[in-house]
Design a protein around this motif. Sequence first.
Motif, PDB file in Angstrom:
ATOM      1  N   ILE A  92       4.702  13.678  12.814  1.00 32.13           N
ATOM      2  CA  ILE A  92       4.201  14.922  12.226  1.00 32.13           C
ATOM      3  C   ILE A  92       2.802  14.728  11.651  1.00 32.13           C
ATOM      4  O   ILE A  92       2.402  15.418  10.723  1.00 32.13           O
ATOM      5  N   GLY A  93       2.072  13.756  12.215  1.00 30.44           N
ATOM      6  CA  GLY A  93       0.680  13.595  11.820  1.00 30.44           C
ATOM      7  C   GLY A  93       0.318  12.245  11.251  1.00 30.44           C
ATOM      8  O   GLY A  93      -0.701  12.128  10.559  1.00 30.44           O
ATOM      9  N   CYS A  94       1.122  11.211  11.530  1.00 26.18           N
ATOM     10  CA  CYS A  94       0.812   9.858  11.039  1.00 26.18           C
ATOM     11  C   CYS A  94       0.617   9.840   9.528  1.00 26.18           C
ATOM     12  O   CYS A  94      -0.269   9.145   9.007  1.00 26.18           O
ATOM     13  N   THR A  95       1.440  10.589   8.811  1.00 22.87           N
ATOM     14  CA  THR A  95       1.254  10.696   7.362  1.00 22.87           C
ATOM     15  C   THR A  95       1.934   9.577   6.579  1.00 22.87           C
ATOM     16  O   THR A  95       1.615   9.356   5.408  1.00 22.87           O
ATOM     17  N   GLY A  96       2.866   8.864   7.204  1.00 22.58           N
ATOM     18  CA  GLY A  96       3.587   7.815   6.480  1.00 22.58           C
ATOM     19  C   GLY A  96       2.904   6.466   6.477  1.00 22.58           C
ATOM     20  O   GLY A  96       3.189   5.631   5.615  1.00 22.58           O
ATOM     21  N   ALA A  97       1.995   6.227   7.425  1.00 28.79           N
ATOM     22  CA  ALA A  97       1.377   4.904   7.525  1.00 28.79           C
ATOM     23  C   ALA A  97       0.385   4.590   6.409  1.00 28.79           C
ATOM     24  O   ALA A  97       0.411   3.476   5.866  1.00 28.79           O
ATOM     25  N   PRO A  98      -0.524   5.502   6.038  1.00 26.64           N
ATOM     26  CA  PRO A  98      -1.508   5.131   5.008  1.00 26.64           C
ATOM     27  C   PRO A  98      -0.900   4.648   3.699  1.00 26.64           C
ATOM     28  O   PRO A  98      -1.328   3.594   3.189  1.00 26.64           O
ATOM     29  N   PRO A  99       0.109   5.329   3.122  1.00 24.41           N
ATOM     30  CA  PRO A  99       0.686   4.778   1.895  1.00 24.41           C
ATOM     31  C   PRO A  99       1.423   3.471   2.132  1.00 24.41           C
ATOM     32  O   PRO A  99       1.458   2.611   1.247  1.00 24.41           O
ATOM     33  N   MET A 100       2.010   3.293   3.320  1.00 32.46           N
ATOM     34  CA  MET A 100       2.663   2.022   3.640  1.00 32.46           C
ATOM     35  C   MET A 100       1.639   0.896   3.688  1.00 32.46           C
ATOM     36  O   MET A 100       1.866  -0.186   3.114  1.00 32.46           O
ATOM     37  N   ILE A 101       0.510   1.134   4.349  1.00 31.47           N
ATOM     38  CA  ILE A 101      -0.535   0.114   4.446  1.00 31.47           C
ATOM     39  C   ILE A 101      -1.049  -0.254   3.063  1.00 31.47           C
ATOM     40  O   ILE A 101      -1.260  -1.430   2.754  1.00 31.47           O
ATOM     41  N   GLU A 102      -1.233   0.753   2.228  1.00 28.49           N
ATOM     42  CA  GLU A 102      -1.684   0.499   0.862  1.00 28.49           C
ATOM     43  C   GLU A 102      -0.648  -0.304   0.079  1.00 28.49           C
ATOM     44  O   GLU A 102      -0.995  -1.219  -0.687  1.00 28.49           O
ATOM     45  N   ALA A 103       0.638   0.023   0.275  1.00 24.37           N
ATOM     46  CA  ALA A 103       1.706  -0.674  -0.449  1.00 24.37           C
ATOM     47  C   ALA A 103       1.857  -2.116  -0.001  1.00 24.37           C
ATOM     48  O   ALA A 103       2.288  -2.979  -0.783  1.00 24.37           O
TER      49      ALA A 103
END
Length: 389
Positions: free
Chosen positions: A140-151
Amino acid sequence: MAETLSAEAIMEKLVSFPTVSRDTNLPLVDWVEDYLASHGIEAHRWPDPDQPEKAALFAHVGPWEDGAVVLSGHTDVVPIDGQPWDTDPFTVVERDGKYFGRGTCDMKGFDALAIWALVEAKARGVERPLQLALSFDEEIGCTGAPPMIEAMQPVLPKGSAVIVGEPSMMKAVTGHKGGQGFDTHVVGFEVHSSIMHTGVNAIMSGAKLIDWANHQNAANMSKAPGEVAAMFDPPFTTLHVGQITGGTAHNITAKDCHFAMDFRVVPGESAEDWREAYFAKVAEVAAQMKAVHPEAGIHLSKRFDVPGLVPEEGGEAEALVRQLTGDNASHVVSYGTEAGQFQAAGYSAVVCGPGDIAQAHQPNEYITVDQFNAGKAFMECLVTRLQEG
């Protein structure tokens, strides 16, 4: 003693979880976490504070040092609603040299291979570390990866080469378009259509924005592409509206109109420039609407924002994948992936995974047995390479 599953058995288990993006992925995350723990691998989860039913998972094996190879995949799949499946979508069925099931191609086949490789790397003892990163809400827009990468940053040593396993027929994809999407809510003013000039028709006003997109597409298509853009099919930025809803009755000026305006931007062009161009057109149309009635207007909200993957000069991830696959050709794709998000966070990134993107999202989705085995051979070679340091 812990049971060690084959990559095929892991894929069967992952597919059995109906992790459609609108639903939870926690049962899958629980299973992967428990399976890794049974092999002495500590996994870390990042629960989404805005969606308690969603979580990312990441893990590390090998020396506790920077420089890991990161195997990245997403856990969510697209819906099966309205699709004519011949088999249970959430049960892997092998037939005619293919594994059928929702996500076998996109991308639980790769996820299974990555989990298998992590357990193998732990068992064999690798000199260079290997990491696993499983996200959510990619579809639905690659919205879960950025916070995962940051975490991941404060928890695991920093990886240096990311392999995003979207289906690429095991080719090294070094570039893809970026994307932005904006939910667009056009608010009109209702009157009887016989006196439509005193009201504001949200659908007809929204149509001006869609027609603007048509003109932009035509202009982009007519231009000679730049060197990087020429690598893509199509070799230009595209604007697209896939769904539209609105209106109350055929004889009332529509009060509401909803659609999403999506941009797929070729590297070398600025997604921000396209955003500003759309916002300017929206402001122009909104001013026309408000001139008729002050309650009318247009509201925008960002739906997704995915950076493009830019070919890297001497990229580590690309070099590693080419060494393991023997593929030396140039490949770019027009769809977006989480590789651009890893690259934006300072990782070298490449897309390489088993399966054909043409099978993704389709009824009777499948990955061929040959492609799955090619992915397995790739992971074997990778683990062996990591044993050597």
